[in-house]
Design a protein around this motif. Structure first.
Motif, PDB file in Angstrom:
ATOM      1  N   GLY A  98       0.803  -1.183   0.000  1.00 17.85           N
ATOM      2  CA  GLY A  98       0.000   0.000   0.000  1.00 17.85           C
ATOM      3  C   GLY A  98       0.851   1.255   0.000  1.00 17.85           C
ATOM      4  N   LEU A  99       1.979   1.203   0.720  1.00 16.17           N
ATOM      5  CA  LEU A  99       2.852   2.384   0.763  1.00 16.17           C
ATOM      6  C   LEU A  99       3.424   2.708  -0.614  1.00 16.17           C
ATOM      7  CD1 LEU A  99       4.884   1.820   4.056  1.00 16.17           C
ATOM      8  CD2 LEU A  99       3.162   3.563   3.617  1.00 16.17           C
ATOM      9  N   ALA A 100       3.678   1.679  -1.409  1.00 12.35           N
ATOM     10  CA  ALA A 100       4.256   1.893  -2.730  1.00 12.35           C
ATOM     11  C   ALA A 100       3.300   2.646  -3.646  1.00 12.35           C
ATOM     12  CB  ALA A 100       4.637   0.556  -3.365  1.00 12.35           C
ATOM     13  N   PHE A 101       2.011   2.638  -3.338  1.00 17.16           N
ATOM     14  CA  PHE A 101       1.040   3.407  -4.117  1.00 17.16           C
ATOM     15  C   PHE A 101       0.706   4.729  -3.439  1.00 17.16           C
ATOM     16  CE2 PHE A 101       0.254  -0.903  -5.681  1.00 17.16           C
ATOM     17  CZ  PHE A 101       0.393  -0.674  -7.032  1.00 17.16           C
ATOM     18  N   MET A 102       0.709   4.737  -2.104  1.00 16.70           N
ATOM     19  CA  MET A 102       0.355   5.948  -1.378  1.00 16.70           C
ATOM     20  C   MET A 102       1.423   7.039  -1.513  1.00 16.70           C
ATOM     21  SD  MET A 102      -0.501   6.504   2.640  1.00 16.70           S
ATOM     22  CE  MET A 102       1.203   6.589   3.160  1.00 16.70           C
ATOM     23  N   ALA A 161       1.431   8.792  -4.828  1.00 18.88           N
ATOM     24  CA  ALA A 161       0.209   9.597  -4.919  1.00 18.88           C
ATOM     25  C   ALA A 161       0.355  10.891  -4.111  1.00 18.88           C
ATOM     26  CB  ALA A 161      -0.985   8.799  -4.438  1.00 18.88           C
ATOM     27  N   MET A 162       1.040  10.824  -2.977  1.00 18.95           N
ATOM     28  CA  MET A 162       1.263  12.025  -2.169  1.00 18.95           C
ATOM     29  C   MET A 162       2.093  13.059  -2.931  1.00 18.95           C
ATOM     30  SD  MET A 162       1.909  10.241   1.577  1.00 18.95           S
ATOM     31  CE  MET A 162       2.946  11.561   2.115  1.00 18.95           C
ATOM     32  N   PHE A 163       2.988  12.599  -3.797  1.00 15.30           N
ATOM     33  CA  PHE A 163       3.834  13.501  -4.587  1.00 15.30           C
ATOM     34  C   PHE A 163       3.236  13.788  -5.967  1.00 15.30           C
ATOM     35  CE2 PHE A 163       6.978  11.704  -1.603  1.00 15.30           C
ATOM     36  CZ  PHE A 163       7.531  12.883  -1.124  1.00 15.30           C
ATOM     37  N   ASN A 164       1.992  13.370  -6.193  1.00 15.94           N
ATOM     38  CA  ASN A 164       1.289  13.592  -7.462  1.00 15.94           C
ATOM     39  C   ASN A 164       2.000  12.975  -8.665  1.00 15.94           C
ATOM     40  OD1 ASN A 164      -0.898  15.025  -6.334  1.00 15.94           O
ATOM     41  ND2 ASN A 164       0.377  16.874  -6.229  1.00 15.94           N
ATOM     42  N   TYR A 209      10.409  10.901 -12.745  1.00 12.55           N
ATOM     43  CA  TYR A 209      11.759  10.885 -12.208  1.00 12.55           C
ATOM     44  C   TYR A 209      11.805  10.555 -10.710  1.00 12.55           C
ATOM     45  CZ  TYR A 209      10.052  15.590 -11.334  1.00 12.55           C
ATOM     46  OH  TYR A 209       9.275  16.654 -10.979  1.00 12.55           O
ATOM     47  N   LEU A 210      10.687  10.760  -9.999  1.00 13.77           N
ATOM     48  CA  LEU A 210      10.662  10.428  -8.569  1.00 13.77           C
ATOM     49  C   LEU A 210      10.832   8.925  -8.333  1.00 13.77           C
ATOM     50  CD1 LEU A 210       7.936  12.846  -7.194  1.00 13.77           C
ATOM     51  CD2 LEU A 210      10.411  13.000  -6.937  1.00 13.77           C
TER      52      LEU A 210
END
Length: 173
Positions: free
Chosen positions: A1-5, A8-11, A38-39
């Protein structure tokens, strides 16, 4: 879940839920800098490290039997040559015990396998003898319903499938 959250937090917007390298390239880099692709150059190695540490901990702490963790997964038995066929006497005994444990050749409808399990479709569950099956040293026996038996062998599954197929073929011939 963290790998998607976290992305998403950084758009970060790169494609669908698969999130593989193809999605990163097609829906990320080819779409320009607005996707913030690039993130993933920074987040990817961080999540790799987290996954590695977390899974290694769980596997070792709870002794989760993954493929290759048991020395018996890749053991080979001694083989002898007999009439231009390579027959392992120990292998024949293992195959015979396994087939008898499944209720005999006549009780077997179909034999298949996946990467770690021998999947056998049977006619009558009452004929199953788990003690005979256990002589083949499986990592586990799963009986999901009345007509199927899954025997977990890990890396030995291909060898066990071949033994069963050869034994059935020799019996029917």
């Amino acid at each position: 879940g963290l790998a998607f959250m976290v992305p998403a937090m950084f758009n970060v917007t790169i494609g669908n839920i698969q999130g593989g390298i193809i999605d990163w390239f097609v829906f990320g880099t080819l779409q320009g800098m607005q996707t913030k692709w690039y993130l993933y150059l920074f987040l990817g190695p961080i999540f790799f490290g987290l996954y590695y540490v977390a899974y290694s901990f769980v596997i070792k702490k709870f002794n989760v039997m993954t493929m290759g963790r048991s020395y018996s997964d890749f053991e080979e038995s001694e083989e002898i040559s007999n009439n231009d066929k390579t027959l392992g006497t120990e292998d024949n005994k293992v195959a015979e015990d396994l087939i008898n444990g499944l209720g005999g050749v006549k009780n077997i409808v179909d034999v298949d396998n996946c990467i770690s399990r021998l999947r056998i479709e049977i006619k009558d569950r009452a004929l199953i003898n788990e003690d005979l099956i256990k002589k083949s040293k499986p990592n586990g026996i799963i009986i999901p319903d009345n007509n199927n038996v899954h025997i977990v062998y890990g890396g030995r599954v291909t060898k066990m499938r071949n033994l069963v197929d050869d034994y059935i073929f020799a019996t029917k011939a």
